[in-house]
Design a protein around this motif. Structure first.
Motif, PDB file in Angstrom:
ATOM      1  N   ILE A   8       0.889  -1.165   0.000  1.00  0.00           N
ATOM      2  CA  ILE A   8       0.000   0.000   0.000  1.00  0.00           C
ATOM      3  C   ILE A   8       0.922   1.208   0.000  1.00  0.00           C
ATOM      4  N   LEU A   9       1.002   1.897  -1.119  1.00  0.00           N
ATOM      5  CA  LEU A   9       1.933   3.012  -1.277  1.00  0.00           C
ATOM      6  C   LEU A   9       1.275   4.306  -0.808  1.00  0.00           C
ATOM      7  N   LEU A  10       1.865   4.933   0.209  1.00  0.00           N
ATOM      8  CA  LEU A  10       1.310   6.135   0.825  1.00  0.00           C
ATOM      9  C   LEU A  10       2.255   7.315   0.645  1.00  0.00           C
ATOM     10  N   ASN A  11       1.700   8.524   0.707  1.00  0.00           N
ATOM     11  CA  ASN A  11       2.558   9.703   0.769  1.00  0.00           C
ATOM     12  C   ASN A  11       3.324   9.700   2.085  1.00  0.00           C
ATOM     13  N   ALA A  12       4.468  10.381   2.113  1.00  0.00           N
ATOM     14  CA  ALA A  12       5.367  10.319   3.270  1.00  0.00           C
ATOM     15  C   ALA A  12       4.677  10.727   4.571  1.00  0.00           C
ATOM     16  N   ALA A  13       3.845  11.786   4.536  1.00  0.00           N
ATOM     17  CA  ALA A  13       3.210  12.261   5.765  1.00  0.00           C
ATOM     18  C   ALA A  13       2.267  11.213   6.350  1.00  0.00           C
ATOM     19  N   PHE A  44       2.929  -1.301   4.352  1.00  0.00           N
ATOM     20  CA  PHE A  44       2.715   0.105   4.039  1.00  0.00           C
ATOM     21  C   PHE A  44       4.050   0.758   3.681  1.00  0.00           C
ATOM     22  N   LEU A  45       4.110   1.283   2.465  1.00  0.00           N
ATOM     23  CA  LEU A  45       5.343   1.774   1.859  1.00  0.00           C
ATOM     24  C   LEU A  45       5.270   3.267   1.583  1.00  0.00           C
ATOM     25  N   LYS A  46       6.454   3.883   1.470  1.00  0.00           N
ATOM     26  CA  LYS A  46       6.563   5.196   0.841  1.00  0.00           C
ATOM     27  C   LYS A  46       7.620   5.063  -0.239  1.00  0.00           C
ATOM     28  N   LEU A  47       7.544   5.924  -1.245  1.00  0.00           N
ATOM     29  CA  LEU A  47       8.386   5.767  -2.425  1.00  0.00           C
ATOM     30  C   LEU A  47       9.871   5.795  -2.083  1.00  0.00           C
ATOM     31  N   ASN A  80      -1.403   1.892  -5.293  1.00  0.00           N
ATOM     32  CA  ASN A  80      -0.954   3.260  -5.064  1.00  0.00           C
ATOM     33  C   ASN A  80      -2.065   4.098  -4.453  1.00  0.00           C
ATOM     34  N   ARG A  81      -1.818   4.588  -3.233  1.00  0.00           N
ATOM     35  CA  ARG A  81      -2.742   5.518  -2.576  1.00  0.00           C
ATOM     36  C   ARG A  81      -2.057   6.862  -2.335  1.00  0.00           C
ATOM     37  N   ALA A  82      -0.972   7.114  -3.009  1.00  0.00           N
ATOM     38  CA  ALA A  82      -0.230   8.367  -2.863  1.00  0.00           C
ATOM     39  C   ALA A  82      -0.498   9.264  -4.068  1.00  0.00           C
ATOM     40  N   ILE A  83      -0.237  10.535  -3.892  1.00  0.00           N
ATOM     41  CA  ILE A  83      -0.407  11.511  -4.966  1.00  0.00           C
ATOM     42  C   ILE A  83       0.958  11.834  -5.562  1.00  0.00           C
ATOM     43  N   TYR A  84       1.136  11.474  -6.821  1.00  0.00           N
ATOM     44  CA  TYR A  84       2.346  11.824  -7.552  1.00  0.00           C
ATOM     45  C   TYR A  84       1.944  12.420  -8.893  1.00  0.00           C
ATOM     46  N   ASP A  85       2.832  13.220  -9.449  1.00  0.00           N
ATOM     47  CA  ASP A  85       2.577  13.761 -10.778  1.00  0.00           C
ATOM     48  C   ASP A  85       2.565  12.625 -11.796  1.00  0.00           C
ATOM     49  N   PRO A  86       1.769  12.773 -12.874  1.00  0.00           N
ATOM     50  CA  PRO A  86       1.794  11.755 -13.931  1.00  0.00           C
ATOM     51  C   PRO A  86       3.215  11.542 -14.433  1.00  0.00           C
ATOM     52  N   GLY A  87       3.591  10.277 -14.616  1.00  0.00           N
ATOM     53  CA  GLY A  87       4.935   9.975 -15.086  1.00  0.00           C
ATOM     54  C   GLY A  87       6.001  10.074 -14.017  1.00  0.00           C
ATOM     55  N   SER A  88       5.603  10.029 -12.739  1.00  0.00           N
ATOM     56  CA  SER A  88       6.566  10.083 -11.626  1.00  0.00           C
ATOM     57  C   SER A  88       7.705   9.092 -11.868  1.00  0.00           C
ATOM     58  N   VAL A 101       1.861  -2.067 -10.386  1.00  0.00           N
ATOM     59  CA  VAL A 101       1.299  -0.965  -9.613  1.00  0.00           C
ATOM     60  C   VAL A 101      -0.056  -0.628 -10.205  1.00  0.00           C
ATOM     61  N   TYR A 102      -1.080  -0.611  -9.386  1.00  0.00           N
ATOM     62  CA  TYR A 102      -2.378  -0.180  -9.927  1.00  0.00           C
ATOM     63  C   TYR A 102      -2.813   1.126  -9.277  1.00  0.00           C
TER      64      TYR A 102
END
Length: 365
Positions: A8-13, A44-47, A80-88, A101-102
């Motif tokens: 489960i990919l999360l934003n760092a915060a 639970f992961l962060k990038l 992916n439950r994190a917010i990244y720009d397209p093409g991160s 990754v879905y």
């Protein structure tokens, strides 16, 4: 089913709050229960904690003493439950490693989504008339008496404004809410002299200008529907559930974060429409939501879990409002739909299991 890891990919915060169980709207308990139902263990992961060179990652996994950070083999399937720009670049590295990754991207511009749906002739009828920027605003003011202005990259209703014609002599009312506030302010506007503050907003970030949909109302308060559409075990799109978002008294934005209220969709529809019409509208909303998801997946790789906002006019006509790439889900809980809230976590975990099984099937050939 053999036990496997699902990331489960999360934003760092949000990721930093996992050991303290402080993850905002993300329910760790729901992830644990949903993953276990499919023989999966959520991690639970962060990038920045994923090392694509070594194939190992640092992740939080629940143990007897709560969540502890561990070094694990990077999961083969990640939601992916994190917010990244397209093409991160980070997400792209995962994909190049063969990791599935879905919901690869969770934030698409409103203009991009509108443009994709506009290519489908059958869906065009469900789209409000739309333009963009200052030039688009001037054209729309000539043609429509009530307009909604939306930042292409805005979320939870931030930055949304309204322009309403109040006379035939070019006089308008501009309604807006300062950032971080739930209060709305209105000032008069002359069509021939757009205020500098409004021009500055439109020039600072890309904006869509749309005809305002005359939404159905309950006791004078407009509402729309949030529909959660997800791929689950088997891979097919399904509607997990829907709830109504009722604007605050005197407001025109239905977002819960902006003072809106979550209601059971059946209750809302039956308050606004006769019983037979309410049932017919509900079925039409389900059909439209699936059609939108299937159309978007043609152009957006990895799409698997979205929230759609659908508006309904007082006469029962449906309009697509927007697509949310990271559906927050908590509206189901606020609407008293706890079982649907849990199902909105369960279905993506079923899709993770499906991806594992499809990979195993492919590798066995």
């Amino acid at each position: 089913m053999g036990q496997k890891l699902v990331g489960i990919l999360l934003n760092a915060a949000v990721h930093g709050g996992v050991p303290r169980l402080k993850t905002g709207q993300e329910s760790l308990a729901n992830y644990e229960e949903a993953a276990a139902a499919y023989g999966l263990t959520p991690c639970f992961l962060k990038l920045s904690g994923i090392d694509t060179k070594s194939g190992f990652s640092r992740a939080y996994i629940k143990g007897p003493h709560g969540y502890r950070s561990q070094i694990i083999p990077t999961p083969e399937v990640i939601h992916n439950r994190a917010i990244y720009d397209p093409g991160s670049s980070g997400v792209q590295r995962l994909l190049r490693q063969g990791i599935q990754v879905y919901n690869i991207c969770n934030r698409y511009g409103k203009d991009q989504i509108h443009g994709l749906l506009e290519q489908n002739q059958e869906l065009q009828t469900f789209l409000p008339v739309t333009s963009a920027g200052m030039s688009g605003l001037k054209e729309m003011m000539d043609s429509y008496p009530d307009l909604i202005l939306k930042p292409c990259r805005g979320s939870v209703g931030n930055g949304v404004m309204r322009l309403t014609r109040i006379s035939g002599a070019g006089q308008w009312k501009w309604s807006y809410s300062p950032s971080g506030s739930r209060r709305w302010y209105s000032v008069p506007v002359n069509q021939g002299a757009i205020p500098r503050a409004l021009r500055a907003r439109l020039s600072s970030v890309p904006y869509l200008v749309q005809e305002r949909i005359p939404l159905a109302e309950i006791n004078g308060r407009p509402f729309d529907l949030r529909i959660t559409v997800q791929r689950g075990w088997g891979g097919d799109w399904q509607v997990t559930g829907m709830f109504a978002k009722l604007a605050a008294p005197g407001g025109f934005v239905s977002n819960i974060a902006r003072g809106g209220e979550a209601l059971n969709s059946s209750f809302a529809l039956e308050k606004a429409f006769p019983g037979e019409a309410a049932a017919r509208i509900r079925m039409s909303v389900l059909s439209l939501s699936l059609a939108i998801a299937r159309e978007l997946e043609q152009s957006l790789p990895g799409l698997a879990d979205i929230g759609l906002d659908i508006g309904i006019t007082g006469s029962g006509r449906l309009y697509f409002i927007e697509c949310n790439g990271r559906d927050q889900r908590y509206g189901f809980q606020k609407a008293g739909l706890g079982s649907v809230w849990k199902e909105s976590y369960r279905r993506p975990m079923g899709y993770a299991r499906y991806l594992y099984e499809e990979a195993a099937r492919h590798n066995s050939y």
